[in-house]
Design a protein around this motif. Structure first.
Motif, PDB file in Angstrom:
ATOM      1  N   THR A  69      48.426  27.101  40.098  1.00 19.14           N
ATOM      2  CA  THR A  69      49.942  26.390  40.304  1.00 19.14           C
ATOM      3  C   THR A  69      50.192  25.897  38.601  1.00 19.14           C
ATOM      4  OG1 THR A  69      49.374  25.935  42.434  1.00 19.14           O
ATOM      5  CG2 THR A  69      50.988  24.801  41.198  1.00 19.14           C
ATOM      6  N   ILE A  70      49.149  25.357  38.089  1.00 19.06           N
ATOM      7  CA  ILE A  70      49.524  24.760  36.777  1.00 19.06           C
ATOM      8  C   ILE A  70      49.857  25.774  35.461  1.00 19.06           C
ATOM      9  CG2 ILE A  70      48.681  23.193  35.060  1.00 19.06           C
ATOM     10  CD1 ILE A  70      46.799  21.805  37.132  1.00 19.06           C
ATOM     11  N   ASN A  71      49.122  26.709  35.434  1.00 20.31           N
ATOM     12  CA  ASN A  71      49.113  27.600  34.201  1.00 20.31           C
ATOM     13  C   ASN A  71      49.499  29.232  34.630  1.00 20.31           C
ATOM     14  OD1 ASN A  71      46.772  28.429  34.958  1.00 20.31           O
ATOM     15  ND2 ASN A  71      45.579  27.503  33.573  1.00 20.31           N
ATOM     16  N   LYS A  72      49.124  29.504  35.825  1.00 21.87           N
ATOM     17  CA  LYS A  72      49.479  30.902  36.436  1.00 21.87           C
ATOM     18  C   LYS A  72      48.563  31.991  35.696  1.00 21.87           C
ATOM     19  CE  LYS A  72      53.170  29.412  38.572  1.00 21.87           C
ATOM     20  NZ  LYS A  72      53.424  29.381  40.048  1.00 21.87           N
ATOM     21  N   ASP A  73      47.612  31.176  35.423  1.00 19.15           N
ATOM     22  CA  ASP A  73      46.277  32.283  34.758  1.00 19.15           C
ATOM     23  C   ASP A  73      45.337  32.447  35.698  1.00 19.15           C
ATOM     24  OD1 ASP A  73      44.044  33.005  33.427  1.00 19.15           O
ATOM     25  OD2 ASP A  73      44.883  32.004  31.539  1.00 19.15           O
ATOM     26  N   LEU A  74      45.298  33.860  36.142  1.00 21.41           N
ATOM     27  CA  LEU A  74      44.553  34.355  37.150  1.00 21.41           C
ATOM     28  C   LEU A  74      43.041  34.224  36.891  1.00 21.41           C
ATOM     29  CD1 LEU A  74      43.852  35.675  39.641  1.00 21.41           C
ATOM     30  CD2 LEU A  74      44.526  38.171  38.581  1.00 21.41           C
TER      31      LEU A  74
ATOM     32  N   ALA B 296      33.355  35.629  45.523  1.00 24.76           N
ATOM     33  CA  ALA B 296      33.190  36.720  44.590  1.00 24.76           C
ATOM     34  C   ALA B 296      33.775  37.656  44.823  1.00 24.76           C
ATOM     35  CB  ALA B 296      31.437  36.724  44.578  1.00 24.76           C
ATOM     36  N   PHE B 297      33.830  38.112  46.098  1.00 20.75           N
ATOM     37  CA  PHE B 297      34.745  39.175  46.792  1.00 20.75           C
ATOM     38  C   PHE B 297      36.174  38.950  46.476  1.00 20.75           C
ATOM     39  CE2 PHE B 297      31.018  40.418  49.593  1.00 20.75           C
ATOM     40  CZ  PHE B 297      30.957  41.631  49.169  1.00 20.75           C
ATOM     41  N   GLY B 298      36.571  37.655  46.486  1.00 20.14           N
ATOM     42  CA  GLY B 298      38.181  37.527  46.195  1.00 20.14           C
ATOM     43  C   GLY B 298      38.205  37.413  44.640  1.00 20.14           C
ATOM     44  N   VAL B 299      37.242  37.248  43.848  1.00 17.96           N
ATOM     45  CA  VAL B 299      37.530  37.296  42.478  1.00 17.96           C
ATOM     46  C   VAL B 299      37.589  38.572  42.140  1.00 17.96           C
ATOM     47  CG1 VAL B 299      36.319  37.085  40.005  1.00 17.96           C
ATOM     48  CG2 VAL B 299      36.519  35.020  41.883  1.00 17.96           C
ATOM     49  N   VAL B 300      36.810  39.533  42.760  1.00 19.88           N
ATOM     50  CA  VAL B 300      36.889  40.886  42.337  1.00 19.88           C
ATOM     51  C   VAL B 300      38.183  41.592  42.715  1.00 19.88           C
ATOM     52  CG1 VAL B 300      35.692  43.070  42.895  1.00 19.88           C
ATOM     53  CG2 VAL B 300      34.224  41.496  42.428  1.00 19.88           C
ATOM     54  N   PHE B 301      38.443  41.425  44.244  1.00 18.95           N
ATOM     55  CA  PHE B 301      39.709  42.000  44.343  1.00 18.95           C
ATOM     56  C   PHE B 301      40.886  41.412  43.688  1.00 18.95           C
ATOM     57  CE2 PHE B 301      37.529  43.349  48.087  1.00 18.95           C
ATOM     58  CZ  PHE B 301      38.717  43.890  49.129  1.00 18.95           C
ATOM     59  N   ALA B 302      41.048  40.327  43.078  1.00 22.81           N
ATOM     60  CA  ALA B 302      42.188  39.656  42.368  1.00 22.81           C
ATOM     61  C   ALA B 302      41.978  40.309  41.062  1.00 22.81           C
ATOM     62  CB  ALA B 302      42.064  38.201  42.330  1.00 22.81           C
ATOM     63  N   MET B 303      40.896  40.444  40.402  1.00 29.33           N
ATOM     64  CA  MET B 303      40.653  41.187  39.107  1.00 29.33           C
ATOM     65  C   MET B 303      41.389  42.559  39.093  1.00 29.33           C
ATOM     66  SD  MET B 303      40.023  38.629  37.034  1.00 29.33           S
ATOM     67  CE  MET B 303      39.108  37.016  36.684  1.00 29.33           C
ATOM     68  N   MET B 304      40.674  43.274  40.141  1.00 28.37           N
ATOM     69  CA  MET B 304      40.814  44.739  40.184  1.00 28.37           C
ATOM     70  C   MET B 304      42.499  45.039  40.353  1.00 28.37           C
ATOM     71  SD  MET B 304      38.024  46.241  42.638  1.00 28.37           S
ATOM     72  CE  MET B 304      38.874  47.724  42.833  1.00 28.37           C
ATOM     73  N   THR B 305      43.304  44.099  41.093  1.00 30.16           N
ATOM     74  CA  THR B 305      44.727  44.158  41.132  1.00 30.16           C
ATOM     75  C   THR B 305      45.514  43.567  40.468  1.00 30.16           C
ATOM     76  OG1 THR B 305      44.869  42.604  43.003  1.00 30.16           O
ATOM     77  CG2 THR B 305      44.160  44.681  43.722  1.00 30.16           C
ATOM     78  N   GLY B 306      45.034  42.457  39.892  1.00 31.17           N
ATOM     79  CA  GLY B 306      45.973  41.676  39.096  1.00 31.17           C
ATOM     80  C   GLY B 306      46.966  40.688  39.842  1.00 31.17           C
TER      81      GLY B 306
END
Length: 255
Positions: free
Chosen positions: A51-56, A92-102
């Motif tokens: 919310t603060i910096n929009k940095d995934l 960890a699964f959430g991080v992988v999903f988010a990193m893969m799709t952006g």
């Protein structure tokens, strides 16, 4: 106190004890207050930073780091780590999903799919006659699966509790999935965090209500220990009887 009062008081004491045992078992099974905190904190940190910096990337790294920190704290204190570990795997699964799709919303997707699958599991197992909440809590109450055939009142309570869990989780999914597809990422994250604890507490409270009114569990472990002790005593009695028996006639003549 009259003689008529005592059975009533004894029954009330037994009911209070059953409720206390039920409450303790539910806290143990679902992690209690600390388990809830460990479930919420990583996602809360993720959505706050995003919310603060929009940095995934920074949001994901911070969420994973705090999950690992919670596990380390439990290991140092030699506490039960199953809830913290489940949190790490989820993050960890959430991080992988988010990193893969952006897409930052995909950080929450594995947890949402898990919630949906769990809701379906509660309902399907209840319809099949083996409510999931009974499978989960049976070992905690030391009754295993005795409730299925020997304790119909308790089976009915487990069925009601499983229906409650299934329907509550389905309602939660009915709110989250439309927001996932069409909502703003930040707003979606805050709504998801807001829906972490209240539905869980409602389901736990209903489970407590149903089980507190149900017949007490059958302690199958105590039964097995009693059977083993009885078998030992039986063997000891037989051995003693054999030792006290008179010698055979042939042996007496030889003597």
């Amino acid at each position: 106190m009259t003689s008529l009062d005592k059975p009533t008081e004894d029954a009330q004491d037994a009911q209070d004890d059953a409720r206390a045992v039920t409450e303790a078992a539910l806290f143990e099974a679902f992690g209690g207050v600390r388990g809830m905190v460990e479930t919420v904190v990583p996602g809360l940190l993720f959505v706050t930073i995003f919310t603060i910096n929009k940095d995934l990337h920074w949001s994901a790294i911070a969420a994973l780091a705090v999950s690992l920190l919670l596990v380390v704290v439990r290991l140092v204190r030699r506490d039960t780590v199953k809830h913290a570990f489940s949190g790490v795997f989820g993050v960890a699964f959430g991080v992988v999903f988010a990193m893969m799709t952006g897409n930052a919303k995909d950080f929450y997707l594995p947890g949402m799919l898990y919630t949906l699958g769990l809701a379906v599991a509660y309902i399907v197992t209840t319809l099949a006659g083996v409510p999931l909440i009974g499978l989960m809590l049976g070992p905690v109450f030391k009754e295993n699966l005795s409730w299925r055939t020997r304790n119909p009142g308790r089976k009915k309570a487990y069925a009601k509790a499983s229906w409650a869990w299934g329907l509550i989780l389905l309602a939660k999914c009915a709110v989250l999935f439309p927001l996932y597809w069409w909502g703003d990422t930040t707003q979606f994250g805050w709504v998801l965090i807001a829906l972490k604890i209240p539905p869980f507490l409602l389901a736990v409270w209903l489970t407590w209500v149903f089980l507190a009114k149900a017949p007490p569990p059958i302690d199958v472990f105590a039964e097995m220990e009693a059977e083993e002790q009885a078998e030992k005593e039986r063997k000891a009695t037989l051995a003693k009887e054999r030792g006290d028996a008179p010698a055979p006639a042939r042996h007496r003549r030889e003597a």
